[in-house]
Motif scaffolding. Structure first.
Motif, PDB file in Angstrom:
ATOM      1  N   LEU A 158      18.563 -23.842  45.005  1.00 50.76           N
ATOM      2  CA  LEU A 158      17.258 -24.267  43.973  1.00 50.76           C
ATOM      3  C   LEU A 158      16.079 -23.519  44.281  1.00 50.76           C
ATOM      4  O   LEU A 158      15.295 -23.116  42.770  1.00 50.76           O
TER       5      LEU A 158
ATOM      6  N   HIS B 227      21.813 -35.076  48.211  1.00 49.82           N
ATOM      7  CA  HIS B 227      21.752 -35.152  46.231  1.00 49.82           C
ATOM      8  C   HIS B 227      20.846 -36.235  45.862  1.00 49.82           C
ATOM      9  O   HIS B 227      20.222 -37.078  45.237  1.00 49.82           O
TER      10      HIS B 227
ATOM     11  N   TYR C 243      21.731 -25.067  49.042  1.00 45.59           N
ATOM     12  CA  TYR C 243      21.747 -25.965  47.750  1.00 45.59           C
ATOM     13  C   TYR C 243      19.302 -25.596  47.920  1.00 45.59           C
ATOM     14  O   TYR C 243      19.561 -25.340  46.599  1.00 45.59           O
ATOM     15  N   ARG C 244      19.124 -26.010  48.946  1.00 40.23           N
ATOM     16  CA  ARG C 244      17.801 -25.970  48.579  1.00 40.23           C
ATOM     17  C   ARG C 244      17.458 -24.793  48.377  1.00 40.23           C
ATOM     18  O   ARG C 244      16.291 -23.919  47.259  1.00 40.23           O
TER      19      ARG C 244
END
Length: 187
Positions: A99, A175, A95-96
């Motif tokens: 992003l 999250h 996820y990081r």
């Protein structure tokens, strides 16, 4: 000093539900300590603490009915996973990275613009109550899922694609911590 919203690395359904519940209680205690005027105010050019919470509620609420659907419908709609779920750390890191690569925004899960009410303290409690309802509703759905089913069925994520239900729940825990750490670091 920055407050840290540590999550550990839950994996089983019971661990995820417990961590989701614990993290939310810690986060709500923290946010109730933020003066209502500050809770409602932008943090520089970034979202207000209230905007973060509204985003978290808005992104969590759809999971509650999704986890209540018959599992075969999820399988028909989103397919079944061919591989085992990633663990918390791998999902967080993916996820990081996504992003950083995409500069993604909250999209349809961004908090809707709205004028601030006159009674900011009551509004703060209302916003936090809505988020509590989303998290507690989701945590209550997890025990109905076997460990196998958590890894077998999938749900769509707007940035990460199709995730197993376990991965979606792990993402939700991360999250929440991610946004609370942003709020705390900007105070």
């Amino acid at each position: 000093m920055t407050t840290s919203f540590a999550t550990g690395e839950p994996y089983s359904g019971a661990e995820i539900a417990a961590e989701m519940t614990r993290l939310h209680a810690e986060s709500e205690r923290y946010l109730l300590g933020v003066p209502a005027v500050e809770f409602a105010a932008l943090q520089g050019e970034k979202w207000s603490p209230a905007d973060h919470v509204r985003h978290l509620a808005k992104s969590t609420f759809p999971l509650v009915p999704a986890l209540g659907l018959p599992k075969f419908l999820l399988g028909l709609r989103f397919g079944r996973a061919a591989a085992e779920s990633r663990g918390f750390g791998a999902l967080r890191d993916d996820y990081r990275a996504r992003l950083r690569e995409t500069g993604a925004t909250a999209g349809r899960f961004a908090p809707s613009p709205r004028p601030l009410p006159d009674d900011l303290e009551a509004w703060q409690r209302e916003v936090l109550g809505s988020w509590r309802e989303a998290v507690s509703g989701l945590a209550a759905k997890i025990p109905a899922w076997s460990e196998r089913a958590l890894d077998l069925y999938r749900l769509p994520h707007p940035l990460l694609g199709k995730l197993t239900v376990r991965e979606m729940l792990l993402f939700t825990v991360y999250h929440n911590a991610h946004h609370l750490e942003q709020v705390a670091s900007r105070r």
